[in-house]
Design a protein around this motif. Structure first.
Motif, PDB file in Angstrom:
ATOM      1  N   LEU A 226      -1.084  38.615 -22.743  1.00 21.79           N
ATOM      2  CA  LEU A 226       0.220  39.137 -22.350  1.00 21.79           C
ATOM      3  C   LEU A 226       0.421  40.536 -22.938  1.00 21.79           C
ATOM      4  CD1 LEU A 226       2.540  36.043 -22.918  1.00 21.79           C
ATOM      5  CD2 LEU A 226       1.927  37.056 -20.713  1.00 21.79           C
ATOM      6  N   PRO A 227       1.276  41.349 -22.305  1.00 19.05           N
ATOM      7  CA  PRO A 227       1.609  42.641 -22.923  1.00 19.05           C
ATOM      8  C   PRO A 227       2.167  42.437 -24.326  1.00 19.05           C
ATOM      9  CG  PRO A 227       2.494  42.490 -20.687  1.00 19.05           C
ATOM     10  CD  PRO A 227       1.993  41.118 -21.038  1.00 19.05           C
ATOM     11  N   ALA A 228       1.972  43.412 -25.181  1.00 17.71           N
ATOM     12  CA  ALA A 228       2.419  43.291 -26.568  1.00 17.71           C
ATOM     13  C   ALA A 228       3.903  42.959 -26.654  1.00 17.71           C
ATOM     14  CB  ALA A 228       2.112  44.581 -27.320  1.00 17.71           C
ATOM     15  N   TRP A 229       4.733  43.583 -25.803  1.00 18.81           N
ATOM     16  CA  TRP A 229       6.171  43.333 -25.869  1.00 18.81           C
ATOM     17  C   TRP A 229       6.508  41.895 -25.478  1.00 18.81           C
ATOM     18  CZ3 TRP A 229       8.261  41.856 -21.254  1.00 18.81           C
ATOM     19  CH2 TRP A 229       7.598  42.262 -20.075  1.00 18.81           C
ATOM     20  N   ALA A 230       5.717  41.299 -24.577  1.00 16.93           N
ATOM     21  CA  ALA A 230       5.957  39.903 -24.194  1.00 16.93           C
ATOM     22  C   ALA A 230       5.508  38.961 -25.296  1.00 16.93           C
ATOM     23  CB  ALA A 230       5.229  39.591 -22.890  1.00 16.93           C
ATOM     24  N   ARG A 231       4.405  39.297 -25.955  1.00 15.44           N
ATOM     25  CA  ARG A 231       3.959  38.470 -27.085  1.00 15.44           C
ATOM     26  C   ARG A 231       5.003  38.475 -28.195  1.00 15.44           C
ATOM     27  NH1 ARG A 231      -0.862  41.404 -26.536  1.00 15.44           N
ATOM     28  NH2 ARG A 231      -0.692  42.219 -28.668  1.00 15.44           N
ATOM     29  N   ARG A 232       5.648  39.622 -28.393  1.00 12.93           N
ATOM     30  CA  ARG A 232       6.680  39.687 -29.438  1.00 12.93           C
ATOM     31  C   ARG A 232       7.857  38.787 -29.105  1.00 12.93           C
ATOM     32  NH1 ARG A 232       4.909  45.194 -29.824  1.00 12.93           N
ATOM     33  NH2 ARG A 232       6.432  45.880 -28.276  1.00 12.93           N
ATOM     34  N   LEU A 233       8.187  38.626 -27.835  1.00 11.99           N
ATOM     35  CA  LEU A 233       9.260  37.698 -27.453  1.00 11.99           C
ATOM     36  C   LEU A 233       8.906  36.268 -27.823  1.00 11.99           C
ATOM     37  CD1 LEU A 233      10.359  39.077 -23.949  1.00 11.99           C
ATOM     38  CD2 LEU A 233      11.573  39.276 -26.128  1.00 11.99           C
ATOM     39  N   TYR A 234       7.619  35.969 -27.857  1.00 12.33           N
ATOM     40  CA  TYR A 234       7.162  34.641 -28.260  1.00 12.33           C
ATOM     41  C   TYR A 234       7.003  34.509 -29.776  1.00 12.33           C
ATOM     42  CZ  TYR A 234       6.301  32.450 -23.728  1.00 12.33           C
ATOM     43  OH  TYR A 234       6.458  31.847 -22.502  1.00 12.33           O
ATOM     44  N   GLY A 235       7.339  35.572 -30.476  1.00  9.23           N
ATOM     45  CA  GLY A 235       7.235  35.524 -31.934  1.00  9.23           C
ATOM     46  C   GLY A 235       5.949  36.102 -32.470  1.00  9.23           C
ATOM     47  N   GLY A 236       5.083  36.624 -31.596  1.00  9.37           N
ATOM     48  CA  GLY A 236       3.845  37.256 -32.049  1.00  9.37           C
ATOM     49  C   GLY A 236       4.108  38.667 -32.539  1.00  9.37           C
ATOM     50  N   LEU A 237       3.091  39.259 -33.130  1.00  2.00           N
ATOM     51  CA  LEU A 237       3.250  40.597 -33.698  1.00  2.00           C
ATOM     52  C   LEU A 237       2.916  41.692 -32.696  1.00  2.00           C
ATOM     53  CD1 LEU A 237       1.712  40.024 -37.245  1.00  2.00           C
ATOM     54  CD2 LEU A 237       4.127  40.069 -36.585  1.00  2.00           C
ATOM     55  N   GLY A 238       2.261  41.364 -31.619  1.00  7.40           N
ATOM     56  CA  GLY A 238       1.913  42.371 -30.626  1.00  7.40           C
ATOM     57  C   GLY A 238       0.920  43.397 -31.139  1.00  7.40           C
ATOM     58  N   LEU A 239       0.030  42.999 -32.057  1.00  5.81           N
ATOM     59  CA  LEU A 239      -0.919  43.940 -32.643  1.00  5.81           C
ATOM     60  C   LEU A 239      -2.032  44.303 -31.658  1.00  5.81           C
ATOM     61  CD1 LEU A 239      -1.336  42.283 -36.156  1.00  5.81           C
ATOM     62  CD2 LEU A 239       0.035  44.292 -35.580  1.00  5.81           C
ATOM     63  N   PRO A 240      -2.535  45.538 -31.718  1.00  5.24           N
ATOM     64  CA  PRO A 240      -3.669  45.931 -30.863  1.00  5.24           C
ATOM     65  C   PRO A 240      -4.882  45.038 -31.070  1.00  5.24           C
ATOM     66  CG  PRO A 240      -2.661  47.863 -31.857  1.00  5.24           C
ATOM     67  CD  PRO A 240      -2.040  46.665 -32.515  1.00  5.24           C
TER      68      PRO A 240
END
Length: 284
Positions: A226-240
């Motif tokens: 998923l795009p980083a911004w979508a991962r962040r919505l799931y609580g992820g860090l969205g790291l490269p």
């Protein structure tokens, strides 16, 4: 019915190239994680779908629908679209925030599902190693407007290039968020019930046997794609590094799937389409 009709796309299309990739099983799962972040769309699914009680049956029906629209004859694709539109026209859901009842075939919701699905397909195929130019990616999105029309959308109102998809995501991001239903769905997608034929190790007391581990790996890769911004919505860090790891995993999976015999890599609808194309080529 014209048995030699090549359908909506045909062997010269980018769509046939993209959908020939068995790794799109990961893309389908990615699109479901993505779609769950739209509260209204998620409510429509949760209140109308049998995904919890018949997850694998629903997956099979969805895969058959996509294969029919991509590889079926024009008449088969149009018939599948009519059946889906008829089914959706009967369905209603209640907005969890406002209490408003709404139709699940609202253009906004159909567009969200369509865009996340086709963007998942082409971006996953590309990240897995399928060589596509930017122009070919744009051509794929343009071709897929035909699939959008099947579900009842006006093709002119559907993003038809990568730039238009990116702009669509920018505009809709404020409407997306993690909800209770989205979290429950994500958990279900990550650890669904395994069909009995795949759950024999669990029956023997090996509750995390090879099928479960294999599925967990696929689900983790799908979420990481998923795009980083979508991962962040799931609580992820969205790291490269998460995206890099996902790229390596999906490339390895593509190579593994490519080694399988054709009968495992291609479904009957795809094989029938290739046979029709071969007959036309021979006749010409």
């Amino acid at each position: 019915m014209d048995t030699d009709d090549l359908g909506l796309f045909g062997p010269g299309s980018v769509t046939w190239r993209v959908h020939a990739e068995p790794v799109l099983i990961v893309a389908g799962l990615r699109s479901l994680y993505f779609q769950a972040l739209h509260p209204r769309a998620m409510a429509g699914v949760a209140q109308n779908s049998s995904y919890r009680t018949d997850a694998w049956g629903r997956l099979a029906r969805t895969a058959t629908y996509v294969a029919t629209t991509v590889y079926g004859t024009t008449a088969e694709a149009e018939a599948a679209g009519r059946r889906l539109r008829t089914l959706h026209a009967r369905m209603r859901a209640t907005d969890p925030s406002s209490g408003e009842e709404f139709r699940i075939d609202e253009p906004e919701l159909l567009r969200w599902v369509h865009v996340t699905e086709v963007e998942s397909f082409v971006s996953t195929a590309r990240r897995a190693g399928l060589a596509l130019t930017d122009a070919e990616v744009d051509a794929y999105y343009t071709e897929q407007r035909r699939a959008a029309a099947l579900v009842g959308l006006d093709p002119a109102e559907v993003p038809g290039t990568a730039a238009e998809v990116a702009d669509y995501y920018r505009r809709i991001r404020p409407d997306l968020r993690m909800t209770k239903e989205a979290a429950e769905t994500a958990l279900f997608l990550t650890a669904p019930p395994i069909p009995w034929k795949l759950s024999l190790p669990a029956r023997l007391g090996l509750h995390l046997g090879p099928p479960r581990w294999a599925y967990l790996g696929i689900a983790g890769t799908a979420l990481a794609l998923l795009p980083a911004w979508a991962r962040r919505l799931y609580g992820g860090l969205g790291l490269p590094t998460t995206a890099l790891s996902a790229d390596l995993s999906v490339r390895a999976l593509r190579l593994a799937l490519a080694a399988l015999p054709r009968r495992y890599r291609e479904g009957p609808i795809q094989q029938a389409a290739k046979d029709r194309a071969a007959r036309l080529t021979a006749a010409a």
